[in-house]
Write a protein that holds these residues in place. Structure first.
Motif, mmCIF file in Angstrom:
data_model
loop_
_atom_site.group_PDB
_atom_site.id
_atom_site.type_symbol
_atom_site.label_atom_id
_atom_site.label_comp_id
_atom_site.label_asym_id
_atom_site.label_seq_id
_atom_site.Cartn_x
_atom_site.Cartn_y
_atom_site.Cartn_z
ATOM 1 N N ARG A 1 23.269 21.982 33.500
ATOM 2 C CA ARG A 1 23.037 22.955 32.430
ATOM 3 C C ARG A 1 21.788 22.619 31.611
ATOM 4 N NH1 ARG A 1 28.462 21.037 29.146
ATOM 5 N NH2 ARG A 1 27.560 19.210 28.098
ATOM 6 N N GLU A 2 21.125 21.481 31.874
ATOM 7 C CA GLU A 2 19.965 21.099 31.077
ATOM 8 C C GLU A 2 18.733 21.937 31.425
ATOM 9 O OE1 GLU A 2 23.012 18.244 31.398
ATOM 10 O OE2 GLU A 2 21.697 18.920 32.996
ATOM 11 N N GLY A 3 18.464 22.113 32.727
ATOM 12 C CA GLY A 3 17.337 22.941 33.138
ATOM 13 C C GLY A 3 17.413 24.353 32.580
ATOM 14 N N PRO A 4 18.570 25.009 32.691
ATOM 15 C CA PRO A 4 18.681 26.349 32.106
ATOM 16 C C PRO A 4 18.433 26.396 30.611
ATOM 17 C CG PRO A 4 20.442 25.997 33.686
ATOM 18 C CD PRO A 4 19.727 24.690 33.551
ATOM 19 N N ILE A 5 18.981 25.442 29.846
ATOM 20 C CA ILE A 5 18.773 25.504 28.395
ATOM 21 C C ILE A 5 17.324 25.201 28.051
ATOM 22 C CG2 ILE A 5 19.389 23.101 27.905
ATOM 23 C CD1 ILE A 5 20.110 26.241 25.781
ATOM 24 N N ILE A 6 16.635 24.415 28.887
ATOM 25 C CA ILE A 6 15.195 24.212 28.691
ATOM 26 C C ILE A 6 14.450 25.535 28.870
ATOM 27 C CG2 ILE A 6 13.126 23.167 29.707
ATOM 28 C CD1 ILE A 6 14.872 20.702 30.326
ATOM 29 N N GLN A 7 14.775 26.264 29.946
ATOM 30 C CA GLN A 7 14.109 27.538 30.183
ATOM 31 C C GLN A 7 14.496 28.577 29.133
ATOM 32 O OE1 GLN A 7 14.719 29.218 34.089
ATOM 33 N NE2 GLN A 7 12.907 30.519 33.949
ATOM 34 N N ILE A 8 15.752 28.552 28.703
ATOM 35 C CA ILE A 8 16.194 29.484 27.659
ATOM 36 C C ILE A 8 15.445 29.214 26.360
ATOM 37 C CG2 ILE A 8 18.160 30.134 26.210
ATOM 38 C CD1 ILE A 8 19.944 29.539 28.696
ATOM 39 N N GLY A 9 15.384 27.939 25.964
ATOM 40 C CA GLY A 9 14.667 27.586 24.737
ATOM 41 C C GLY A 9 13.197 27.916 24.831
ATOM 42 N N SER A 10 12.597 27.674 26.004
ATOM 43 C CA SER A 10 11.180 27.983 26.188
ATOM 44 C C SER A 10 10.926 29.483 26.132
ATOM 45 C CB SER A 10 10.701 27.429 27.531
ATOM 46 O OG SER A 10 10.801 26.021 27.559
ATOM 47 N N SER B 1 21.070 29.556 40.291
ATOM 48 C CA SER B 1 20.331 29.290 39.056
ATOM 49 C C SER B 1 21.001 28.127 38.347
ATOM 50 C CB SER B 1 20.338 30.539 38.158
ATOM 51 O OG SER B 1 19.678 30.285 36.941
ATOM 52 N N GLY B 2 20.268 27.052 38.165
ATOM 53 C CA GLY B 2 20.842 25.877 37.512
ATOM 54 C C GLY B 2 19.870 24.721 37.555
ATOM 55 N N GLY B 3 20.177 23.653 36.820
ATOM 56 C CA GLY B 3 19.260 22.545 36.653
ATOM 57 C C GLY B 3 19.480 21.404 37.619
ATOM 58 N N VAL B 4 18.505 20.471 37.640
ATOM 59 C CA VAL B 4 18.568 19.307 38.520
ATOM 60 C C VAL B 4 18.796 18.016 37.749
ATOM 61 C CG1 VAL B 4 17.121 20.363 40.292
ATOM 62 C CG2 VAL B 4 16.042 19.074 38.440
ATOM 63 N N PHE B 5 18.801 18.097 36.426
ATOM 64 C CA PHE B 5 18.952 16.892 35.610
ATOM 65 C C PHE B 5 20.332 16.264 35.819
ATOM 66 C CE2 PHE B 5 18.276 14.108 32.067
ATOM 67 C CZ PHE B 5 16.918 14.137 31.809
ATOM 68 N N SER B 6 21.376 17.063 35.709
ATOM 69 C CA SER B 6 22.745 16.549 35.883
ATOM 70 C C SER B 6 22.985 16.017 37.292
ATOM 71 C CB SER B 6 23.769 17.633 35.541
ATOM 72 O OG SER B 6 23.772 17.912 34.168
ATOM 73 N N PRO B 7 22.577 16.746 38.352
ATOM 74 C CA PRO B 7 22.729 16.157 39.691
ATOM 75 C C PRO B 7 21.999 14.831 39.852
ATOM 76 C CG PRO B 7 22.322 18.502 39.870
ATOM 77 C CD PRO B 7 22.140 18.145 38.419
ATOM 78 N N ALA B 8 20.826 14.689 39.216
ATOM 79 C CA ALA B 8 20.105 13.418 39.293
ATOM 80 C C ALA B 8 20.905 12.303 38.617
ATOM 81 C CB ALA B 8 18.725 13.555 38.647
ATOM 82 N N LEU B 9 21.499 12.607 37.459
ATOM 83 C CA LEU B 9 22.362 11.632 36.793
ATOM 84 C C LEU B 9 23.535 11.254 37.688
ATOM 85 C CD1 LEU B 9 22.535 13.159 33.184
ATOM 86 C CD2 LEU B 9 21.333 11.069 33.846
ATOM 87 N N TYR B 10 24.134 12.239 38.317
ATOM 88 C CA TYR B 10 25.286 12.035 39.198
ATOM 89 C C TYR B 10 24.917 11.133 40.371
ATOM 90 C CZ TYR B 10 29.461 13.552 41.879
ATOM 91 O OH TYR B 10 30.639 13.619 42.571
ATOM 92 N N LEU B 11 23.789 11.430 41.022
ATOM 93 C CA LEU B 11 23.371 10.638 42.180
ATOM 94 C C LEU B 11 23.062 9.201 41.776
ATOM 95 C CD1 LEU B 11 21.033 13.227 43.959
ATOM 96 C CD2 LEU B 11 23.404 12.662 44.514
ATOM 97 N N GLY B 12 22.408 9.035 40.635
ATOM 98 C CA GLY B 12 22.109 7.682 40.170
ATOM 99 C C GLY B 12 23.366 6.900 39.828
ATOM 100 N N ALA B 13 24.339 7.568 39.222
ATOM 101 C CA ALA B 13 25.585 6.889 38.839
ATOM 102 C C ALA B 13 26.397 6.484 40.060
ATOM 103 C CB ALA B 13 26.411 7.793 37.926
ATOM 104 N N THR B 14 26.534 7.378 41.031
ATOM 105 C CA THR B 14 27.337 7.056 42.216
ATOM 106 C C THR B 14 26.684 5.979 43.066
ATOM 107 O OG1 THR B 14 26.292 8.956 43.329
ATOM 108 C CG2 THR B 14 28.470 9.307 42.359
ATOM 109 N N GLY C 1 16.588 29.315 40.590
ATOM 110 C CA GLY C 1 16.179 27.923 40.686
ATOM 111 C C GLY C 1 16.498 27.129 39.437
ATOM 112 N N HIS C 2 15.773 26.015 39.274
ATOM 113 C CA HIS C 2 16.140 25.103 38.187
ATOM 114 C C HIS C 2 15.337 25.279 36.917
ATOM 115 C CE1 HIS C 2 12.996 22.313 39.934
ATOM 116 N NE2 HIS C 2 13.450 22.832 41.046
ATOM 117 N N GLY C 3 14.421 26.227 36.859
ATOM 118 C CA GLY C 3 13.883 26.671 35.576
ATOM 119 C C GLY C 3 12.640 25.986 35.071
#
Length: 605
Positions: free
Chosen positions: A132-141, A343-356, A91-93
């Motif tokens: 890749r933002e969600g994973p690095i959040i979980q990795i850092g945590s 396994s991956g984040g939702v931050f980038s897809p949210a940016l993508y959907l908002g931009a398009t 999931g997104h972490g």
């Protein structure tokens, strides 16, 4: 004086550890990017190389239509890692990080960091439509929690290091230290105070320093100067446009959140196992990815999608139909990717959907209302902030991160308007965010807000339920159920008395309501009654009563005028941990008690 010096040393140690977490998260972000580059070049081109820029489109693979197989091969590796080494990496972490804080005492297994890095990098590199933002959040945590456990820190200190790791991951990824700090405050930290904020701030500073040394002092996107005429709010009509746009973005965030979990439920009901489900999901993603290549010359929906966002910001993508198609394609691809088990984040897809969607809105406005002079880049930026804010619940984080990217103060006021409206629309239609919805389904709800402890200083008389009746134990559960079924949630608390007029069991209102909803109950059962209780005075503070309940490991406090009870008729009301938790919006884990072995009825007065 000695206690003061101890506190100072403890704060110093925590701050130093937070800096270590920030540095580790900064380097972790670099290693994570290198893993994505390595697996991506190997999967798409059969080359061993670390040269990869997510802001540039991936060239057409020499494998041709066989590229559809690549996401499927990646799914096998990801499923193997997740199922055998760290199920938390699925999931997104971010929900797992929140769950660790509120329900696991700030403990995240050290192996999660490594498995998450491998699984997410493979998912993204082989075409998964995740970030890749969600994973690095979980990795850092996970790094923060591991350090906290290794140094035998207390729970609140471990939670602080978890938040420090999450904030450091955001800061290093986006080159946005303020955004990282706000993310920790809005989403992660269960306590906001000087003792927690200072370590988190130090971690974001350290991570930003490392990130800038490794990636350069540039934001994630190269955003051109925005059209200031589109940001001028002197026109009431333009304000109305932003209101409509905010509503649209809120609905988009709602669809995004719902879609991921609808697909997750669909795949869970699908016959087969984790391997076959993820294989099918990523096979469909491969088909979508290749279809876009054949249709438009680019894969577009694969990976983090930064290249497509960059095109929109540079006005290189202006076809409204293509932008809407990209919105739908990314929404479907992300839902398939995460829903099937990636396994991956939702931050980038949210940016993508908002931009398009923002770009498509701007082009439509240029056609129908050209006097507003809305440009694609401006509306894309506002759309990115709005979808991220309303889907994740991190409104301030989204605003500040976009501001740190644009460095344009003129965008702030329109962004606040659009983000606020989008956030309200999503919250009105759906209380949970994309992070908390997963926890709610798991019956692990988290507080909707952070509050002071003022309620703990109130008296029991402000909280207890005065509806109390007393019955003999010869009636049985079935009789009680029939007698009070019509009351529903308004049913009174029941004190069951033995032949000596002593309390044998207690049915609190909430438990009694559950009993009346059951189809067949005909006999006494220990699991349906409370046999332990304490006695408290109506003037006792909630803080003291909760402490006594937790110490006695029981749920119910019987309230009497003076805190003493010689006969059950002296009971004025019933107070439970559940009552306190509901009244104060505390997390449900406050209601839980330690498991215990059955024992004879006792009065823990």
């Amino acid at each position: 004086m000695a206690r003061s010096r101890t506190i100072e040393r403890s704060s110093l140690v925590l701050s130093l550890l937070a800096v270590c977490v920030g540095v580790a998260a900064g380097y972790g972000a670099s290693i994570f990017r290198d893993l994505i580059a390595l697996f991506h070049n190997l999967a798409f081109f059969g080359e061993l190389s670390l040269v990869y820029d997510a802001n540039e489109h991936t060239a057409a693979s020499p494998f041709g239509a066989w590229i559809i197989i690549v996401p499927m091969l990646g799914s096998v590796a990801v499923t193997f890692l997740v199922q055998n080494f760290a199920p938390e990496a699925k999931g997104h972490g971010v929900p797992e990080v929140i769950d660790a804080i509120y329900y696991k005492g700030g403990r995240i297994r050290p192996s999660v960091a490594g498995v998450k890095a491998l699984a997410s990098s493979i998912s993204i590199a082989t075409g998964g439509a995740v970030g890749r933002e969600g994973p690095i959040i979980q990795i850092g945590s996970a790094l923060g929690s591991s350090i906290g456990q290794a140094t035998l820190l207390r729970e609140w200190q471990r939670n602080t290091l978890i938040a420090a790791g999450a904030a450091a991951g955001i800061a290093a990824t986006f080159n946005a230290p303020l955004g990282g700090l706000l993310f920790a405050i809005e989403i992660i930290l269960p306590e906001t105070s000087g003792r927690t904020l200072i370590p988190v701030a130090l971690a974001t500073g350290a991570a930003s320093f490392v990130g800038r040394a490794l990636f350069g002092n540039t934001p994630s996107f190269d955003i051109p100067a925005l059209a200031n005429n589109a940001l001028d709010l002197n026109s009431p009509e333009l304000l109305g446009v932003y209101v409509v746009f905010g509503i649209l973005m809120g609905l988009a965030a709602l669809i995004f959140t719902r879609s991921i979990y609808v697909f997750e439920a669909l795949f869970e009901r699908m016959p087969g196992n984790g391997y076959s489900r993820h294989l099918i999901g990523m096979g469909l993603v491969g088909v979508i990815m290749y279809a876009f290549l054949e249709l438009s010359g680019q894969y577009y929906v694969q990976g983090v999608g930064y290249a497509t966002i960059q095109d929109i910001l540079e006005n290189a993508l202006t076809s409204p139909w293509l932008l809407l198609l990209l919105f739908a394609g990314k929404l479907l691809a992300t839902s398939l990717t995460l829903g099937s088990g990636a396994s991956g984040g939702v931050f980038s897809p949210a940016l993508y959907l908002g931009a398009t969607l923002g770009g498509a809105f701007a082009v439509a406005m240029q056609h129908f209302t050209p006097w507003f002079q809305l440009d694609v880049a401006t509306m894309a930026v506002l759309g990115m902030a709005a979808v991220v804010a309303s889907s994740t619940g991190a409104a301030l984080t989204a605003i500040v991160i976009i501001f740190e990217m644009t460095r344009d103060y003129h965008v702030i006021i329109p962004m606040i308007i659009v983000v606020s409206i989008a956030y309200y629309v999503r919250q009105f239609l759906m209380a949970d965010t994309i992070y908390t919805f997963k926890l709610t389904r798991r019956n692990h709800p988290v507080p909707a807000s952070l509050e002071t402890n003022l309620f703990m200083l109130q008296k029991a008389s402000e909280f207890y339920d005065p509806r109390v009746i007393r019955v003999g134990n010869n009636r049985g559960l079935a009789e009680i159920r029939r007698r009070f079924k019509r009351f529903g949630r308004q049913a009174p608390n029941v004190l069951v008395l033995d032949h000596e007029q002593k309390i044998q069991a207690i049915f609190s209102t909430r438990r009694h309501y559950r009993l009346t909803r059951r189809a067949r109950i005909h006999s006494w059962a220990d699991e349906h009654m409370e046999t332990d209780y304490i006695v408290a005075a109506a003037d006792d503070m909630i803080f003291d009563i909760v402490g006594r309940l937790r110490a006695a490991n029981c749920e119910v406090a019987l309230i009497t005028p003076d805190g003493k009870m010689s006969h059950p008729r002296e009971v004025e009301g019933v107070l439970t941990l559940s009552d306190v938790a509901r009244s104060s919006r505390l997390a449900r884990q406050m209601e839980r008690r330690r498991p215990r072995t059955p024992r004879p009825k006792t009065d823990t007065r």
